[in-house]
Design a protein around this motif. Structure first.
Motif, short mmCIF file in Angstrom:
data_model
loop_
_atom_site.label_atom_id
_atom_site.label_comp_id
_atom_site.label_asym_id
_atom_site.label_seq_id
_atom_site.Cartn_x
_atom_site.Cartn_y
_atom_site.Cartn_z
N HIS A 122 0.83 -1.20 0.00
CA HIS A 122 0.00 0.00 0.00
C HIS A 122 0.87 1.26 0.00
O HIS A 122 0.61 2.21 -0.76
N ILE A 180 1.89 4.70 -3.25
CA ILE A 180 1.53 6.11 -3.04
C ILE A 180 2.78 6.96 -3.19
O ILE A 180 3.79 6.72 -2.51
N THR A 233 -1.51 7.35 -7.55
CA THR A 233 -1.98 7.85 -6.26
C THR A 233 -0.85 8.63 -5.61
O THR A 233 0.30 8.17 -5.56
N GLU A 284 -6.46 9.76 -5.49
CA GLU A 284 -6.45 8.35 -5.88
C GLU A 284 -7.40 8.17 -7.05
O GLU A 284 -7.88 9.15 -7.63
N LYS A 285 -7.70 6.95 -7.42
CA LYS A 285 -8.51 6.69 -8.60
C LYS A 285 -9.94 7.18 -8.44
O LYS A 285 -10.62 7.47 -9.41
#
Length: 932
Positions: free
Chosen positions: A495, A499, A516, A526-527
């Motif tokens: 995760h 980012i 992201t 983000e998406k």
């Protein structure tokens, strides 16, 4: 005595296998502290069957290697010393191998010992280790080789205690000398004869005691015979007094008694008639006085009733007087207390007081809340300073429950450290929802942990597996600015790696489409779109930097709350003062209201009080008059009663006297008649010869009266009763037999005394032989001392013991005085000698024990003999060691002066075991060139 040529240790302490040469007169073992110097000496002691140095144990040395057994193997010299070899004649080789094997068997550590001819290797001993010796047998063999028990006592001196022999008393030193040089058979012979003498003396004491007891028994038997003769005489005297003397005495007593009683009866009749005539007129006077007293008592009772009525009125009036006076004083006090106070509305004051009280309560509640916040922040700050982060209560409760069930775990926030402080807020914001994820240390606990989470409704993940920890770190990703522990799950790593970190939203344009990212301030794209996920600056938990930020925020809150608390405290103080002022006003208005309600009653109270005072004055006058009249009437009555009492007393005395006279008369008359009857009965019983005038005259001349007879009889009875008498006539025959036995026992005692004298002569001869051997031992020891003192350059004076008497023999001792450097003679343990002098004294005393012509040579272990010595004394001790014929194995720390190397022909250097190594380094050695 033999000397030691080499020593080999196999699995001893921290050595795996080392062999050290000791084939020199003086061997110096040197090394740092804890490098193994004392370990070598303790190995030598163990090899010789002796104990190790204090606070050490051969079992600890043997147990450190964890090997199944430990070996200590020594090679010793067996060349001829005089006419024989130390281990001869059984072993004729010039060298002998002695060995000790220590095995571990459960909780036991048995030792086996070996003595083999020649120089035998460890492998040879290990192959033929069945024929071993026990400790006692082995030590006996070494003693026959010259290692005596006395030498063993002082063979090795403790570290830093080389002056130990100097502390021996003269008596102890003499005992040690005799153990070395003396002849055991001579001493045993002397001790045996002393034992026989003691036994003979004991037997003689028994005969003497028995003879003394028989002598006492003869004396006691004579006393018993005399007692029997005296007892027989007293019995005869008692019988005579109880029969004839008492019978004649009672006859005379009754005759005299009858004549006296007859005269008494006549006189008592005349006296009773005169007393009866005095009683009648006295009874008439008493009756008249009793009537008069009753009349006076009736008058007194009437006056006392009137007095009770007056007293009750006085009590009632005094009570009312007190009530009125109290009310008037209270009213006056109220008037004085209110002064010139103007009336105010009491309801308004009470309402204002209630409002102020409520305001004070609200302020105190706020102050309490601020204080609690400060205390909570203070506790959290203290925990953070100690590196402890306290999570939310529900999280903490869940952790405690897991611990109670034995489930090992930790939290996600414990394994995350932000390495770049710039991105701290961004990372904290990303992981805000995961900070309380629970990570289990044992995946087998997963189902138990999930059951606890279900029960406690825990809202965060409970993770049993770390998953994939090898995740590629992308440059400028959130993963690149954190350091994660191994237990952090792989999905967290992935995760963070997905980012990107950007300073501002605008910087995100340069990233790939759909990437992201999160800004420094916590804005995330983000998406699904963009949103702000940033958290407060003080809400950081990941790593030391987070705790530091959190501490700064908490300190700010504490400072702000303290200022707020001080302001609230001032407002509370103002409210308290306002309440005090209002309370005072309310109290004054209550007093004013009370005064106004009672003021109208003041005049009636004063008027009634005056009336009460007037009634009290009248009652007091009447009370006083009644008291005086009652007192006067009581006085008259008491006078009449006193007169009547006097007459009653006289009447009672007369009546009592008459009654008593009648009783006495009746008794005397009865006694008179009884005595006449007894006289006649007694006279009829006694023999006619005792009733003649001649017998009665003889009785009166000897005794006078019956009381004298009774006194004499009482004396005889008392003497018989209080005395211890022999009453059996057979005692006279027993006395004669005991006198014959006494003569026989006296002859046996004289025979036993002759036997004891013979035993004493035998003991004297044995003592003389022992004294001769003791003198020989002392002379030999003195000779050795003087020889060694000459080598050391010291003058000595040896005080030989006086051993002529038994007492001198028991207390005998050897006293040695020393003269160092011509400074005068001083005692062995005088406390004034230098360290070096004490060492030389001890060595001379010790080596002199080994200079026996029967066993030359020998060896001594000394642990750090140069401790606390200066350079001069080190050289002095070294010179002495070289001058003797004894082998020395000594130790010294490598911090000493170089002079310690002077006497040594062979030097062994020990080294400490490195911490990371299993075994200590093998000691090295260097030998002095004999040509140097």
């Amino acid at each position: 005595m033999f000397t030691i040529r080499s020593i080999e240790f196999i699995w001893w302490d921290y050595w795996e296998r080392i062999k050290l040469p000791l084939d020199d007169k003086i061997v110096l073992v040197i090394g740092a502290n804890a490098s193994g110097k004392t370990t070598i000496l303790d190995g030598l002691r163990t090899l010789l069957g002796k104990g190790t140095s204090s606070k050490r144990d051969y079992k600890k040395y043997a147990g450190r290697s964890k090997a199944p057994h430990t070996w200590i193997i020594g090679t010793v010299d067996n060349t001829k010393k005089g006419s024989r070899r130390p281990f001869g004649p059984q072993i004729s080789d010039d060298k002998v191998t002695i060995a000790c094997r220590i095995q571990r068997r459960g909780g036991e550590w048995p030792r086996d010992f070996y003595i083999r001819a020649g120089e035998v290797t460890f492998e040879e001993l290990n192959d033929t280790s069945s024929n071993s010796l026990g400790l006692r047998e082995y030590v006996s063999e070494l003693e026959r080789a010259g290692l005596s028990k006395a030498v063993s006592k002082v063979l090795s001196l403790e570290q830093g205690a080389t002056d130990k022999l100097c502390e021996y008393s003269p008596k102890e030193l003499l005992s040690l000398v005799y153990d070395v040089f003396g002849d055991k058979a001579t001493l045993d012979n002397y001790e045996e004869h002393r034992r026989l003498q003691k036994e003979a003396e004991g037997e003689l004491r028994e005969f003497e005691l028995k003879f003394a007891e028989m002598k006492n028994a003869i004396s006691e038997m004579n006393n018993r015979a005399n007692s029997y003769l005296e007892y027989s005489s007293l019995i005869k005297e008692q019988t005579s007094l109880q029969t004839e003397a008492r019978a004649i005495g009672e006859l005379v007593f009754y005759s005299d008694r009858i004549e006296g009683l007859r005269r008494n009866v006549r006189g008592m009749k005349t006296d009773m008639a005169a007393t009866s005539e005095e009683i009648k007129p006295l009874q008439i006077e008493i009756e008249e006085l009793e009537k008069k007293g009753n009349q006076m008592q009736a008058q007194i009772s009437d006056m006392e009733k009137n007095l009770e009525g007056v007293t009750q009125r006085r009590i009632n009036n005094e009570g009312r007087k007190g009530e009125l006076s109290s009310e008037l004083r209270k009213l006056e006090d109220l008037a004085n207390s209110i002064g010139h106070i103007e009336p105010e509305n009491l309801d308004d004051l009470n309402s204002l007081f209630e409002e102020t009280m409520k305001r004070k309560g609200r302020l105190e509640d706020e102050k309490k809340q601020v204080t609690e916040e400060i205390e909570a922040d203070g506790a959290q700050l203290a925990s953070l300073k100690m590196g402890i982060f306290r999570p939310e209560k529900s999280v903490d409760d869940f952790s405690k429950e897991l611990t109670a069930r034995g489930i090992s775990h930790c939290f996600l926030f414990e394994g995350v450290e932000v390495t770049d402080e710039k991105w701290m807020k961004a990372i904290e914001s990303i992981l805000r929802g995961y900070r309380y994820v629970v990570l289990l240390k044992n995946r087998e606990d997963a189902w138990k942990a999930w059951e606890v989470g279900e029960k406690m409704r825990y809202r965060h993940f409970v993770v049993p597996d770390a998953g994939e920890t090898q995740v590629t770190t992308i440059k400028n990703s959130a993963l690149s600015v954190v350091r994660l522990q191994d237990f952090i799950p792989g999905w967290i790593r992935k995760h963070l790696s997905e980012i990107y970190l950007v300073d501002m939203v605008e910087d995100g344009r340069s990233l790939p489409p759909g990437a992201t990212f999160v800004t420094v301030d916590g804005y995330m794209r983000e998406k699904r779109g963009g949103r702000h996920i940033g958290i407060a600056d003080g809400d950081f938990v990941f790593g030391a930097a987070a705790r530091k930020r959190q501490m700064t925020a908490i300190q700010g809150r504490i400072s702000e709350n303290r200022s707020k608390g001080m302001a609230l405290e001032k407002q509370i103080e103002i409210a308290v003062q306002e309440l005090k002022d209002l309370k005072y006003k309310i109290d004054i208005q209550n007093k004013l209201s009370d005064y106004l309600s009672k003021k109208d009653a003041e005049a009636p109270w004063k008027e009634e009080l005056q009336e009460v005072l007037n009634r009290i004055t009248v009652d007091e006058a009447e009370y006083k008059l009644l008291k005086e009249n009652i007192a006067a009437q009581r006085g008259d009555k008491e006078d009449a009663m006193e007169e009547m009492a006097g007459k009653n007393n006289s009447l009672s005395n007369l009546i009592g006297s008459l009654t008593e006279k009648k009783q006495n008369f009746s008794g005397v008359r009865k006694e008179y008649l009884d005595n006449i009857k007894k006289f006649r009965e007694h006279r009829a019983k006694i023999p006619p010869a005792w009733k003649t005038a001649e017998s009665i005259a003889s009785y009166k001349q000897k005794f006078g009266d019956i009381k004298s007879v009774e006194r004499d009889l009482e004396k005889v009875k008392e003497k018989i009763d209080k005395g211890t008498w022999e009453t059996d006539p057979a005692i006279l025959d027993l006395k004669e037999k005991m006198e014959k036995d006494f003569v026989i026992e006296q002859e046996n005692l004289q025979k036993k005394q002759g036997e004891f004298e013979n035993t004493k002569q035998a003991v004297q001869k044995a003592r003389e032989a022992y004294q001769g051997m003791l003198r020989y031992s002392v002379d030999l020891y003195e000779k050795n001392l003087r020889s060694l003192a000459s080598l050391a350059g010291v003058d000595i004076d040896v005080s030989k013991p006086h051993i002529f008497t038994e007492e001198e023999l028991r207390e005998a001792g050897i006293s040695v005085r020393w003269n160092f450097d011509g400074k005068g003679f001083a005692g062995t343990d005088d406390g004034e000698s230098s360290g070096g002098q004490q060492v030389i004294k001890s060595l001379i005393l010790l080596i002199a024990l080994m200079m026996d012509t029967r066993s030359k040579g020998g060896f001594i272990f000394i642990d750090e003999p140069f401790a606390h010595l200066d350079i001069f004394n080190i050289d002095r001790v070294s010179d002495f060691l070289r001058a003797t014929e004894t082998q020395f194995i000594i130790t010294s720390p490598n911090t000493h002066n170089l002079n310690v190397y002077r006497p040594a022909g062979l030097c062994i250097n020990t080294k400490k075991k490195p911490p990371h190594e299993k075994y200590a380094p093998v000691p090295t050695h260097i030998r002095r060139d004999a040509r140097a």
